[in-house]
Design a protein around this motif. Structure first.
Motif, PDB file in Angstrom:
ATOM      1  N   ASP A 261      40.223  46.342  33.705  1.00  0.00           N
ATOM      2  CA  ASP A 261      41.491  47.003  32.961  1.00  0.00           C
ATOM      3  C   ASP A 261      41.933  48.112  33.935  1.00  0.00           C
ATOM      4  O   ASP A 261      43.135  48.414  34.011  1.00  0.00           O
ATOM      5  CB  ASP A 261      41.142  47.278  31.801  1.00  0.00           C
ATOM      6  CG  ASP A 261      41.009  46.256  30.749  1.00  0.00           C
ATOM      7  OD1 ASP A 261      41.569  45.131  30.843  1.00  0.00           O
ATOM      8  OD2 ASP A 261      40.287  46.334  29.596  1.00  0.00           O
ATOM      9  N   GLU A 264      43.365  47.093  36.921  1.00  0.00           N
ATOM     10  CA  GLU A 264      44.872  46.745  36.971  1.00  0.00           C
ATOM     11  C   GLU A 264      45.612  48.001  36.735  1.00  0.00           C
ATOM     12  O   GLU A 264      46.929  47.905  37.316  1.00  0.00           O
ATOM     13  CB  GLU A 264      44.712  45.814  35.504  1.00  0.00           C
ATOM     14  CG  GLU A 264      46.194  45.206  35.217  1.00  0.00           C
ATOM     15  CD  GLU A 264      46.954  44.584  36.257  1.00  0.00           C
ATOM     16  OE1 GLU A 264      47.926  44.770  36.236  1.00  0.00           O
ATOM     17  OE2 GLU A 264      46.236  43.920  37.004  1.00  0.00           O
ATOM     18  N   SER A 319      46.817  41.410  40.101  1.00  0.00           N
ATOM     19  CA  SER A 319      46.829  40.957  38.854  1.00  0.00           C
ATOM     20  C   SER A 319      46.215  39.803  38.265  1.00  0.00           C
ATOM     21  O   SER A 319      45.663  39.528  37.323  1.00  0.00           O
ATOM     22  CB  SER A 319      48.330  41.380  38.404  1.00  0.00           C
ATOM     23  OG  SER A 319      48.531  42.608  38.618  1.00  0.00           O
ATOM     24  N   LYS A 320      46.641  38.874  39.251  1.00  0.00           N
ATOM     25  CA  LYS A 320      46.062  37.412  38.774  1.00  0.00           C
ATOM     26  C   LYS A 320      44.680  37.323  38.706  1.00  0.00           C
ATOM     27  O   LYS A 320      43.867  36.788  38.145  1.00  0.00           O
ATOM     28  CB  LYS A 320      47.180  36.352  39.534  1.00  0.00           C
ATOM     29  CG  LYS A 320      46.550  34.861  39.335  1.00  0.00           C
ATOM     30  CD  LYS A 320      47.274  34.463  37.880  1.00  0.00           C
ATOM     31  CE  LYS A 320      46.869  32.939  37.553  1.00  0.00           C
ATOM     32  NZ  LYS A 320      47.097  32.640  36.267  1.00  0.00           N
ATOM     33  N   GLU A 323      42.967  39.051  36.026  1.00  0.00           N
ATOM     34  CA  GLU A 323      42.913  38.216  34.748  1.00  0.00           C
ATOM     35  C   GLU A 323      41.889  37.042  34.917  1.00  0.00           C
ATOM     36  O   GLU A 323      41.133  36.810  33.826  1.00  0.00           O
ATOM     37  CB  GLU A 323      44.519  37.573  34.634  1.00  0.00           C
ATOM     38  CG  GLU A 323      44.552  36.883  33.450  1.00  0.00           C
ATOM     39  CD  GLU A 323      45.935  36.250  33.303  1.00  0.00           C
ATOM     40  OE1 GLU A 323      46.175  35.276  32.627  1.00  0.00           O
ATOM     41  OE2 GLU A 323      46.818  36.726  34.153  1.00  0.00           O
ATOM     42  N   LYS A 326      38.416  38.639  34.518  1.00  0.00           N
ATOM     43  CA  LYS A 326      38.218  38.965  32.905  1.00  0.00           C
ATOM     44  C   LYS A 326      37.702  37.903  32.311  1.00  0.00           C
ATOM     45  O   LYS A 326      36.581  37.840  31.346  1.00  0.00           O
ATOM     46  CB  LYS A 326      39.152  39.535  32.532  1.00  0.00           C
ATOM     47  CG  LYS A 326      39.619  40.966  32.866  1.00  0.00           C
ATOM     48  CD  LYS A 326      40.807  41.537  32.193  1.00  0.00           C
ATOM     49  CE  LYS A 326      40.527  42.005  30.701  1.00  0.00           C
ATOM     50  NZ  LYS A 326      41.579  42.700  30.065  1.00  0.00           N
TER      51      LYS A 326
END
Length: 421
Positions: A261, A264, A319-320, A323, A326
């Motif tokens: 997080d 990001e 960002s991808k 994701e 995560k």
């Protein structure tokens, strides 16, 4: 001359006695120091000396220092130039130029980077805690394994002493024609088998001590003291599944999720424009034969710039990636929790099994000893049955060994449960 010799020895006696007492005292202190080493002492020694833990501590220091690294600004750009062809201005010819520029990330970017580095440090700290628990578990397992081997060796020694007693009886009975030489040979064969097992155990003990000393990272082969009177407690401690909720292995994945997080957040801020502030200084030469107020006045020019990431595919790609990572962390956490829960269930069941085996062997040992007493009690009136004696001794040996294994198994499983707390 004789009187002098007597006087000399009389004077030496107190000194010899004092020296002997000091030596004995030092030896006593040494052995007391060795005997005073407990399992907790060994665990403490491993925590201080184990090279794997030292490596994790160094990694933690590196991650903590990284907080200072990411808190710094980009390099300041400083430049200078000399005008080969001097441009003329109203105030004079420009001779040289000096410039300095500093790039500044978007507001809050540095703070986000420092928070990210701090979370990375938390991950390293958690990994150190996991490593400490694993080393502790390894020390405990090696300790109880060593206990098992030495306890089995003690059982064999006691059995050997009993066989020696029966061999003496058998020899006496042969003289009285109440036993045969075959009985003596069978007893000797049983003793040979015990000695063979003891020799095998010596090698296993040596291997176990080597493992233990390596965990403690000792330079030499120091003696290792383990108790010979372990027993299983009467009450069985309980442990619930909720106890592993905050286990460091699971907390690591929670930290990793928070870390993604924060990464990001940094990525979002780095996708914003960065600001550049600068200053140019130009040296101007005075114009000859002219007198006015700004003649030869140097030029000072502040500057402000923006760096706009127009082509920001790398930021959207990051960002991808975050994701997807995560989701990976979530799945790994689920798998790790399942593994820890299975480990706990297995350890609990194995510990209960060890207790059952221990209680069973206790009963078996008592009954085997009663059988031995019955056989021996009739020795004064009837001929001693050495076949039955050997059978009972073999049963006792098996029961004692199983009892020792049950005790070791109980504490090994307890060590696993301690790791899971």
């Amino acid at each position: 001359m004789n009187l002098r010799k007597i006087t000399f020895f009389q004077n030496m006696i107190p000194w010899i006695t004092l020296k002997t007492l000091i030596s004995c005292g030092l030896l006593f202190l040494f052995f007391q120091g060795v005997k005073s080493q407990t399992l907790q002492d060994y665990i403490k020694e491993a925590k201080e000396n184990n090279p794997e833990l030292k490596a994790f501590r160094n990694a933690l220091k590196v991650s903590e220092e990284r907080v200072n690294e990411v808190g710094g600004l980009p390099n300041t750009t400083i430049g200078t130039g000399y005008f080969v062809s001097e441009p003329e201005t109203r105030t004079g010819a420009q001779k040289a130029k000096f410039s300095a520029q500093q790039r500044l990330p978007w507001f809050g970017t540095i703070k986000a980077r420092k928070e990210t580095a701090s979370l990375e440090s938390e991950v390293s700290k958690n990994e150190l805690e996991i490593a400490i628990r694993k080393i502790t578990l390894q020390v405990e397992q090696a300790y109880y394994n060593l206990y098992e081997l030495k306890a089995r060796q003690n059982v064999l020694t006691k059995q050997e002493e009993l066989l020696d007693t029966y061999i003496k009886i058998a020899l006496k009975e042969v003289e009285n024609n109440r036993a045969s030489t075959v009985d003596v040979l069978k007893l000797n064969i049983a003793k040979n088998n015990l000695q063979n097992e003891k020799e095998i155990l010596k090698g296993e003990i040596l291997t176990s001590e080597t493992v233990m000393n390596q965990l403690l990272h000792r330079d030499g082969f120091d003696p290792l003291i383990v108790p010979d009177n372990l027993f299983i407690p009467d009450e069985e401690p309980t442990m619930m599944l909720d106890d592993i909720t905050f286990h460091p292995e699971l907390m690591t994945y929670d930290f990793l999720n928070d870390l993604l997080d924060k990464k990001e957040d940094v990525n979002t801020k780095e996708a914003l424009p960065s600001i550049g502030v600068g200053l140019d200084y130009v040296i101007v030469e005075e114009r000859p034969n002219i007198d006015f107020s700004d003649n030869g006045k140097d030029i000072v020019m502040p500057s402000l710039s923006l760096s706009i990431p127009i082509f920001s595919k790398k930021h959207s790609s990051r960002s991808k990636q975050y994701e997807l990572q995560k989701e990976e962390v979530y799945q790994k956490r689920e798998a790790s929790q399942n593994s820890l829960e299975n480990m706990m269930e297995k350890a609990i069941n194995n510990r209960i099994t060890a207790r059952i085996n221990y209680d069973t062997q206790q009963k078996n040992i008592e009954q085997a000893k009663q059988a031995e007493q019955i056989i021996v009690s009739g020795y004064e009136t009837t001929q001693l049955d050495f076949e039955e004696i050997l059978d009972v001794q073999q049963m006792l040996l098996n029961f004692e060994n199983e009892k020792v294994k049950a005790i070791a198994q109980y504490f090994k499983q307890t060590a696993i449960l301690n790791y899971l707390r």
